[in-house]
Design an enzyme around this catalytic site. Sequence first.
Site, PDB file in Angstrom:
ATOM      1  N   LYS A 191     -38.337 -25.474  -3.840  1.00  0.00           N
ATOM      2  CA  LYS A 191     -37.797 -26.812  -4.125  1.00  0.00           C
ATOM      3  C   LYS A 191     -37.926 -27.645  -2.859  1.00  0.00           C
ATOM      4  O   LYS A 191     -37.363 -27.311  -1.815  1.00  0.00           O
ATOM      5  CB  LYS A 191     -36.336 -26.718  -4.557  1.00  0.00           C
ATOM      6  CG  LYS A 191     -35.700 -28.081  -4.756  1.00  0.00           C
ATOM      7  CD  LYS A 191     -34.331 -28.001  -5.381  1.00  0.00           C
ATOM      8  CE  LYS A 191     -33.703 -29.379  -5.434  1.00  0.00           C
ATOM      9  NZ  LYS A 191     -32.390 -29.371  -6.087  1.00  0.00           N
ATOM     10  N   LYS A 244     -40.777 -27.130  -7.806  1.00  0.00           N
ATOM     11  CA  LYS A 244     -40.196 -28.443  -8.081  1.00  0.00           C
ATOM     12  C   LYS A 244     -40.401 -29.359  -6.887  1.00  0.00           C
ATOM     13  O   LYS A 244     -40.149 -28.920  -5.762  1.00  0.00           O
ATOM     14  CB  LYS A 244     -38.703 -28.258  -8.362  1.00  0.00           C
ATOM     15  CG  LYS A 244     -37.945 -29.555  -8.582  1.00  0.00           C
ATOM     16  CD  LYS A 244     -36.479 -29.274  -8.686  1.00  0.00           C
ATOM     17  CE  LYS A 244     -35.768 -30.605  -8.732  1.00  0.00           C
ATOM     18  NZ  LYS A 244     -34.382 -30.510  -8.485  1.00  0.00           N
TER      19      LYS A 244
HETATM   20  C1  PBG Z   1     -29.326 -30.577  -7.635  1.00  0.00           C
HETATM   21  C2  PBG Z   1     -30.570 -30.970  -8.338  1.00  0.00           C
HETATM   22  C3  PBG Z   1     -31.431 -32.055  -8.079  1.00  0.00           C
HETATM   23  C4  PBG Z   1     -32.393 -32.015  -9.084  1.00  0.00           C
HETATM   24  C5  PBG Z   1     -32.126 -30.913  -9.887  1.00  0.00           C
HETATM   25  N1  PBG Z   1     -31.002 -30.271  -9.403  1.00  0.00           N
HETATM   26  C6  PBG Z   1     -31.364 -33.144  -7.074  1.00  0.00           C
HETATM   27  C7  PBG Z   1     -31.448 -32.907  -5.654  1.00  0.00           C
HETATM   28  O1  PBG Z   1     -31.734 -31.817  -5.180  1.00  0.00           O
HETATM   29  O2  PBG Z   1     -31.181 -33.878  -4.948  1.00  0.00           O
HETATM   30  C8  PBG Z   1     -33.502 -33.026  -9.250  1.00  0.00           C
HETATM   31  C9  PBG Z   1     -33.993 -33.203 -10.646  1.00  0.00           C
HETATM   32  C10 PBG Z   1     -34.778 -34.452 -10.888  1.00  0.00           C
HETATM   33  O3  PBG Z   1     -35.106 -35.228  -9.983  1.00  0.00           O
HETATM   34  O4  PBG Z   1     -35.091 -34.666 -12.054  1.00  0.00           O
HETATM   35  N2  PBG Z   1     -29.491 -30.075  -6.382  1.00  0.00           N
HETATM   36 ZN    ZN Z   2     -27.698 -29.995  -4.975  1.00  0.00          ZN
END
Ligand code: PBG
Ligand code: ZN
Length: 322
Positions: A191, A244
């Site tokens: 991520k 992701k």
């Molecule tokens: C929580 C989370 C996020 C997303 C999914 N779970 C945001 C982040 O890390 O700031 C992003 C999902 C999206 O942009 O559709 N940590």
């Molecule tokens: Zn988060």
Amino acid sequence: MKRFRRLRANENLRDLVRETSISKNDLMYPMFVIEGSNIKNEVSSMPGIYQYSLDRLDEELYRAVSKGIKSVLIFGIPAHKDEKGSEAYNDKGVTQNAIRHIKERYPELTVAADVCLCEYTSHGHCGVVHDGYVNNDETLELLCKMAVSMARAGADIIAPSDMMDGRVAAIRKALDKEGYINTVIMAYSAKFASAYYGPFREAADSAPRFGNRSSYQMDVANGKEALREIEADIEEGADIVMVKPGLAFLDILKQASLTYNMPFAVYNVSGEYAMVKAAAMKGWIDEKKIVLENITAMKRAGADIIITYHAIDVAKWLEEQQ
Ligand code: PBG
Ligand code: ZN
């Protein structure tokens, strides 16, 4: 001369040799549940996506299930936020209530719970903050409590998205200890600290109040490190691993899916959705064609599961094509 065009001559031939196809079975639909009543708020940067209070969630659930969506990913937005995100592991919290509600209405629907503290903390960071820095090991304890609470509410899949080190092993151990041996872990393994999450932070009210997430999410420049993260999560016991965002990171998905014999998920994130929607609303692109092309590309790169805000539309379009 190689006559590649021979197999492109008509639709039947093209159908016969097509390498990649998408199915409703591949789709997971993210949903935002907000504490309160009689709420249906459109997310301004994500047209067609709403925050629902629990008493109005059924209309959206019905829309998804009746189009053949078989799995959802739940994000809860609590009314009360604090330093340690205590609503995240309150068995009566908004997310837990939503999961229980969904499993009562639709026992067959596969429910995944995003496990991270940023929607629940007053500072908007994904863990416990000391002097501006997220403490890894203290956060692990809270994530374990959150994961167990979600499993107790009925979540089939726990999806840790926090990017703390060691969280998959810790969560697996905590789930097993409470008897949730069959609760699946879908880890947000690679991520990245991406600008593509912008619209989500409005949807989930989870923007960090100071700083950014670069001390825990990955540097977008690093591909080899992504493979090490994925490998670590597999060793720690992840059942499904995720890359992701999607589109800008398909090189990583491709390489990882060729390297590890695991189920792969990809998250077609909020910013990717927003860009497509904005251009489509201007009449600059053909939304259906662009979305199907993007989803096909994610499958081709190795995704088994595609988490996407377009899921209901895609299911509808696939139905029309039959
Ligand atoms: C929580 C989370 C996020 C997303 C999914 N779970 C945001 C982040 O890390 O700031 C992003 C999902 C999206 O942009 O559709 N940590
Ligand atoms: Zn988060």
